[in-house]
Scaffold this motif. Structure first.
Motif, PDB file in Angstrom:
ATOM      1  N   UNK A 192      -5.989  -4.958   2.672  1.00 53.96           N
ATOM      2  CA  UNK A 192      -4.898  -5.700   3.306  1.00 53.96           C
ATOM      3  C   UNK A 192      -3.637  -5.485   2.485  1.00 53.96           C
ATOM      4  N   UNK A 193      -2.517  -5.321   3.172  1.00 54.92           N
ATOM      5  CA  UNK A 193      -1.268  -5.047   2.456  1.00 54.92           C
ATOM      6  C   UNK A 193      -0.113  -5.795   3.111  1.00 54.92           C
ATOM      7  N   UNK A 194       0.893  -6.129   2.299  1.00 57.64           N
ATOM      8  CA  UNK A 194       2.067  -6.824   2.852  1.00 57.64           C
ATOM      9  C   UNK A 194       3.036  -5.836   3.470  1.00 57.64           C
ATOM     10  N   UNK A 195       3.023  -4.607   2.959  1.00 59.01           N
ATOM     11  CA  UNK A 195       3.906  -3.548   3.471  1.00 59.01           C
ATOM     12  C   UNK A 195       3.206  -2.227   3.193  1.00 59.01           C
ATOM     13  N   UNK A 196       3.587  -1.203   3.930  1.00 64.40           N
ATOM     14  CA  UNK A 196       2.962   0.111   3.735  1.00 64.40           C
ATOM     15  C   UNK A 196       4.048   1.171   3.591  1.00 64.40           C
ATOM     16  N   UNK A 197       3.898   1.986   2.562  1.00 63.21           N
ATOM     17  CA  UNK A 197       4.798   3.126   2.347  1.00 63.21           C
ATOM     18  C   UNK A 197       3.974   4.385   2.575  1.00 63.21           C
ATOM     19  N   UNK A 198       4.277   5.097   3.638  1.00 58.90           N
ATOM     20  CA  UNK A 198       3.530   6.316   3.947  1.00 58.90           C
ATOM     21  C   UNK A 198       4.252   7.510   3.318  1.00 58.90           C
ATOM     22  N   UNK A 199       3.704   8.011   2.230  1.00 57.75           N
ATOM     23  CA  UNK A 199       4.277   9.187   1.552  1.00 57.75           C
ATOM     24  C   UNK A 199       3.207  10.281   1.513  1.00 57.75           C
ATOM     25  N   UNK A 200       2.500  10.430   2.638  1.00 55.06           N
ATOM     26  CA  UNK A 200       1.390  11.394   2.653  1.00 55.06           C
ATOM     27  C   UNK A 200       1.865  12.824   2.880  1.00 55.06           C
ATOM     28  N   UNK A 201       3.137  12.999   3.137  1.00 52.98           N
ATOM     29  CA  UNK A 201       3.669  14.352   3.234  1.00 52.98           C
ATOM     30  C   UNK A 201       3.058  15.155   4.365  1.00 52.98           C
ATOM     31  N   UNK A 202       2.837  16.430   4.085  1.00 49.72           N
ATOM     32  CA  UNK A 202       2.252  17.309   5.101  1.00 49.72           C
ATOM     33  C   UNK A 202       1.075  18.064   4.491  1.00 49.72           C
TER      34      UNK A 202
ATOM     35  N   UNK B 235       0.852  -1.200   0.000  1.00 51.90           N
ATOM     36  CA  UNK B 235       0.000   0.000   0.000  1.00 51.90           C
ATOM     37  C   UNK B 235       0.880   1.238   0.000  1.00 51.90           C
ATOM     38  N   UNK B 236       0.657   2.109  -0.975  1.00 52.67           N
ATOM     39  CA  UNK B 236       1.398   3.379  -1.038  1.00 52.67           C
ATOM     40  C   UNK B 236       0.414   4.478  -0.659  1.00 52.67           C
ATOM     41  N   UNK B 237       0.697   5.179   0.419  1.00 57.75           N
ATOM     42  CA  UNK B 237      -0.218   6.219   0.878  1.00 57.75           C
ATOM     43  C   UNK B 237       0.273   7.559   0.349  1.00 57.75           C
ATOM     44  N   UNK B 238      -0.503   8.156  -0.542  1.00 65.16           N
ATOM     45  CA  UNK B 238      -0.122   9.446  -1.104  1.00 65.16           C
ATOM     46  C   UNK B 238       0.465   9.295  -2.497  1.00 65.16           C
ATOM     47  N   UNK B 239      -0.153   9.968  -3.479  1.00 60.69           N
ATOM     48  CA  UNK B 239       0.355   9.903  -4.861  1.00 60.69           C
ATOM     49  C   UNK B 239       0.929  11.256  -5.262  1.00 60.69           C
ATOM     50  N   UNK B 240       1.871  11.726  -4.436  1.00 61.49           N
ATOM     51  CA  UNK B 240       2.692  12.876  -4.809  1.00 61.49           C
ATOM     52  C   UNK B 240       3.934  12.379  -5.513  1.00 61.49           C
ATOM     53  N   UNK B 241       4.931  13.228  -5.697  1.00 63.23           N
ATOM     54  CA  UNK B 241       6.119  12.780  -6.440  1.00 63.23           C
ATOM     55  C   UNK B 241       6.833  11.594  -5.800  1.00 63.23           C
ATOM     56  N   UNK B 242       6.887  11.560  -4.470  1.00 59.00           N
ATOM     57  CA  UNK B 242       7.630  10.461  -3.834  1.00 59.00           C
ATOM     58  C   UNK B 242       6.785   9.182  -3.792  1.00 59.00           C
ATOM     59  N   UNK B 243       5.498   9.322  -3.491  1.00 57.61           N
ATOM     60  CA  UNK B 243       4.627   8.142  -3.533  1.00 57.61           C
ATOM     61  C   UNK B 243       4.639   7.523  -4.919  1.00 57.61           C
ATOM     62  N   UNK B 244       4.573   8.365  -5.951  1.00 56.24           N
ATOM     63  CA  UNK B 244       4.565   7.822  -7.319  1.00 56.24           C
ATOM     64  C   UNK B 244       5.942   7.265  -7.706  1.00 56.24           C
ATOM     65  N   UNK B 245       6.998   7.829  -7.132  1.00 55.56           N
ATOM     66  CA  UNK B 245       8.325   7.240  -7.386  1.00 55.56           C
ATOM     67  C   UNK B 245       8.365   5.825  -6.811  1.00 55.56           C
ATOM     68  N   UNK B 246       7.734   5.643  -5.638  1.00 52.79           N
ATOM     69  CA  UNK B 246       7.665   4.290  -5.062  1.00 52.79           C
ATOM     70  C   UNK B 246       6.844   3.383  -5.977  1.00 52.79           C
ATOM     71  N   UNK B 247       5.755   3.915  -6.511  1.00 50.23           N
ATOM     72  CA  UNK B 247       4.934   3.134  -7.454  1.00 50.23           C
ATOM     73  C   UNK B 247       5.786   2.703  -8.652  1.00 50.23           C
ATOM     74  N   UNK B 248       6.590   3.623  -9.177  1.00 47.83           N
ATOM     75  CA  UNK B 248       7.428   3.291 -10.349  1.00 47.83           C
ATOM     76  C   UNK B 248       8.382   2.146 -10.018  1.00 47.83           C
ATOM     77  N   UNK B 249       8.955   2.203  -8.827  1.00 52.05           N
ATOM     78  CA  UNK B 249       9.872   1.122  -8.417  1.00 52.05           C
ATOM     79  C   UNK B 249       9.115  -0.200  -8.285  1.00 52.05           C
TER      80      UNK B 249
END
Ligand SMILES: CC(=O)SCCNC(=O)CCNC(=O)[C@H](O)C(C)(C)COP(=O)(O)OP(=O)(O)OC[C@H]1O[C@@H](n2cnc3c(N)ncnc32)[C@H](O)[C@@H]1OP(=O)(O)O
Length: 620
Positions: free
Chosen positions: A298-308, A161-175
């Motif tokens: 349900x997720x195996x891992x969570x990346x919190x890129x929700x920023x501020x 689960x990637x939380x937040x689709x800003x530049x860093x969240x989307x960079x995680x998506x790309x990876x």
């Protein structure tokens, strides 16, 4: 073998320092920085005398083992083993994920406990900044590591689960796409890049070459997408339009991004925060709201890129909203309004007070000044909490980011030009409506009451803070005041240093005791005012490699940070001097994209006076 019952182990206290220092000196071990970590030292005591010691400097979920020493006459009798085994036991019970050490004299000794040699490049940045590393000779010391806990594979079929689709969240998506891992990205905004869109009219300080994630660019390339000119400075909105939006529309990405999906909380399936046994193997549960309905995934891992995003600091100077601030909400804009464009009507012919001392405040003031040139009844005022303004005036021509230097220089001219009412050292404590306008009251630097009457609009540009409520059911280690990832705190604390591009860092610094959960991007820096988008891209690369189990790639540092700062001795502070290389910059939305803190490691190398007085770990 010495009889173990003659030896007892205990934690060190402040009064033990002379005995520890003597032990280190007798064994020719470094003493630099040791005293600061005294409370983590374990002592071996015999007949009331300290005969051995071992320390562990803790950086989030990582620790640096140091100062393992036994009194020369008592070595090779098992005292070292007692100390090291207890240290390992305590590290495990404190959720430490990996131990590191440097040794010239005893690599074989530590190999017995499972420590393995490693390359300096793979050492996490938090440890590299420690006094022990700074003082070490890389050519003669062996660098070793022992992993105590690896993130277990929860259920590889579950998405990340990637939380937040800003530049860093989307960079995680790309990876994740490149590694073929399933994912779901949840974005509270109606479109990707919501935070950048909010100040889309603002030009960034960083040129395109640092604003585009390499993995995103690779995935976009087959569609005919071309990289914008590397050296040009984009506006925030252009990054969304030219990169994030086309990326989010890719066939491998679009079906897995949920827009308008606000994350409410993250937990572990079947576990509250207290329950430990089996916790690491449980799936994460991400609760979110979309179209008025609450869902869980349900997720195996969570990346919190929700920023501020949408979490502004208040106008009130004490960290709390000023009394009455909430009631005056309709007259307060938090962030950088589009004064020249969509919001011109709101400010034209009005008297606006800008609060804040960062680049966001500078942007707003310069836009208002332009408006005032076209409309003579438009007036502007500026209130800053600190009397020190060098941080926003910056280094002018000496600034390695010319756009930032130019912004500061323009603001200085504006202040000196007399068109700007200026309230320096003002701490706002109350906001009231008075005669159809706002009245702000507060204290000046001498604790004298100040009243600012007749304000039509307030622009609050005092920075942002992360939303920690999402993760209150998880076991996180945060810096106590920055609310950043704990391991990053000492590297980015604006009380200590305002310069120094933070060394690239990865999954080890970004992990928490909650295995499989990572905080990335602006949120990983908490309330610290600076963040470089390229740093976030590297964070994403390392974390996704770690989730994929590719620790070799996860530990590799692939980021070459630009020299971005003003770190020279001509940067004297107006008012008071703080930090090592110029004072700190207040939080601002462009923290997301602009390396405001400045200089990279090399330009922060020790300099002649006056920086000689700088704290040692600054920019180290
Ligand atoms: C991360 C760091 O702190 S690096 C600094 C390490 N400290 C030093 O070099 C200071 C000088 N040395 C010492 O103080 C001690 O010898 C220590 C801490 C290295 C080991 O503690 P001791 O109480 O002497 O050792 P202990 O009794 O636990 O273990 C003895 C075994 O380790 C071996 N050993 C001890 N020192 C070393 C060494 N430097 N290299 C390799 N093996 C060693 C002994 O030969 C012995 O092996 P054996 O059991 O096969 O006979």
């Amino acid at each position: 073998m010495l009889l173990n019952n003659a030896i007892s182990l205990r934690q060190a206290g402040a009064s033990d320092w002379p005995a520890i220092e003597a032990l280190l000196l007798a064994n020719k071990l470094p003493t630099d920085g040791a005293q600061a970590h005294l409370t983590t030292y374990l002592l071996a005591v015999s007949n009331g005398e300290v005969v051995g010691c071992a320390g562990a400097e803790v950086y989030g979920t990582l620790a640096l083992v140091r100062s393992v020493a036994v009194a020369p006459g008592l070595q090779k009798q098992g005292i070292g083993r007692l100390l090291v085994e207890r240290l390992l036991h305590e590290a495990r019970s404190r959720d430490i994920a990996a131990l590191y050490l440097l040794t010239v004299t005893a690599p074989e000794y530590f190999a017995q406990y499972g420590f393995k040699r490693m390359k300096i490049e793979a050492v996490p940045a938090a440890l590299k900044a420690s006094a022990e590393f700074q003082g070490a000779c890389p050519a003669c010391a062996a660098l070793m590591a022992l992993t105590l806990r690896e993130a277990p594979v929860v259920d590889a079929a579950l998405p990340v689960a990637v939380l937040g689709a800003g530049p860093v969240g989307l960079a995680a998506v790309a990876q994740l796409v490149e590694r073929g891992l399933p994912f779901i990205a949840l974005e509270a905004g109606k479109q990707v890049g919501a935070n950048l869109r909010d100040y889309g009219h603002v030009q960034l300080f960083s040129p395109w070459q640092y604003d585009v994630d390499h993995a995103m660019a690779r995935l976009l390339a087959p569609t005919g997408w071309t990289m914008p000119p590397a050296a040009e400075l984009p506006r925030a909105g252009e990054v969304v339009e030219r990169v994030l939006q086309p990326f989010a529309a890719l066939a491998q990405v679009a079906p897995f991004i949920k827009l308008g999906a606000r994350v409410l909380a993250v937990s572990r399936e079947g576990f509250d925060k207290v329950k430990s046994a089996g916790r690491d193997k449980a799936a994460f549960l991400v609760r979110y709201e979309q179209d008025g309905e609450v869902h869980e995934l349900r997720a195996r891992a969570v990346i919190d890129a929700t920023g501020t995003w949408n979490q502004p600091n208040p106008v009130g100077a004490n960290g709390l909203q000023a009394i009455g601030e909430a009631d005056a909400r309709d007259r307060i804009f938090y962030g950088i309004p589009d004064v020249a464009g969509a919001l011109r009507g709101r400010y034209e012919g009005k008297r606006t007070l800008v609060v804040g001392a960062g680049h966001s405040a500078a942007n707003a003031l310069l836009a208002l000044a332009d408006l005032a040139k076209q409309s003579s009844t438009t007036r502007l005022a500026w209130a800053v909490r600190s009397p020190a303004l060098q941080r926003v005036f910056g280094g002018g021509d000496a600034d390695a980011l010319p756009a930032r230097g130019a912004l500061g220089a323009s603001l200085r001219r504006l202040r000196d030009g007399g068109t700007l009412e200026f309230f320096s050292g003002l701490r706002v404590t109350r906001i009231e409506r008075f005669g159809g306008q706002l009245r702000l009251t507060g204290l000046d630097a001498k604790q004298q009451a100040v009243v600012v009457d007749g304000i039509d609009e307030v622009i609050c540009a005092t920075g942002q803070r992360p939303d920690l409520t999402l993760t209150s059911e998880l076991r996180l280690k945060l810096d106590p005041w920055l609310e950043s990832n704990e391991a990053l705190g000492p590297l980015i604390d604006p009380n200590l240093h305002s310069c120094g591009t933070v060394r690239p860092h990865g999954h080890r610094e970004l992990a928490h005791p909650e295995l499989g959960f990572y905080t990335l991007g602006v949120k990983s820096y908490g309330r610290a005012p600076t963040f470089l988008m390229a740093t976030g891209f590297e964070q994403a690369r390392s974390v996704v490699a770690a989730i994929a189990g590719d620790l070799a790639a996860a530990d590799r540092v692939e980021l070459e940070l630009p020299e971005t700062g003003v770190c020279s001795s001509n940067l004297t502070v107006e008012g008071s001097a703080t930090g090592c290389c110029g004072p700190a910059v207040e939080s601002a939305p462009e923290a997301m994209v602009a390396p405001k803190r400045g200089c990279g490691p090399s330009s922060c190398a020790p300099k002649p006076a006056p920086e000689a007085v700088a704290p040692k770990r600054c920019c180290g």
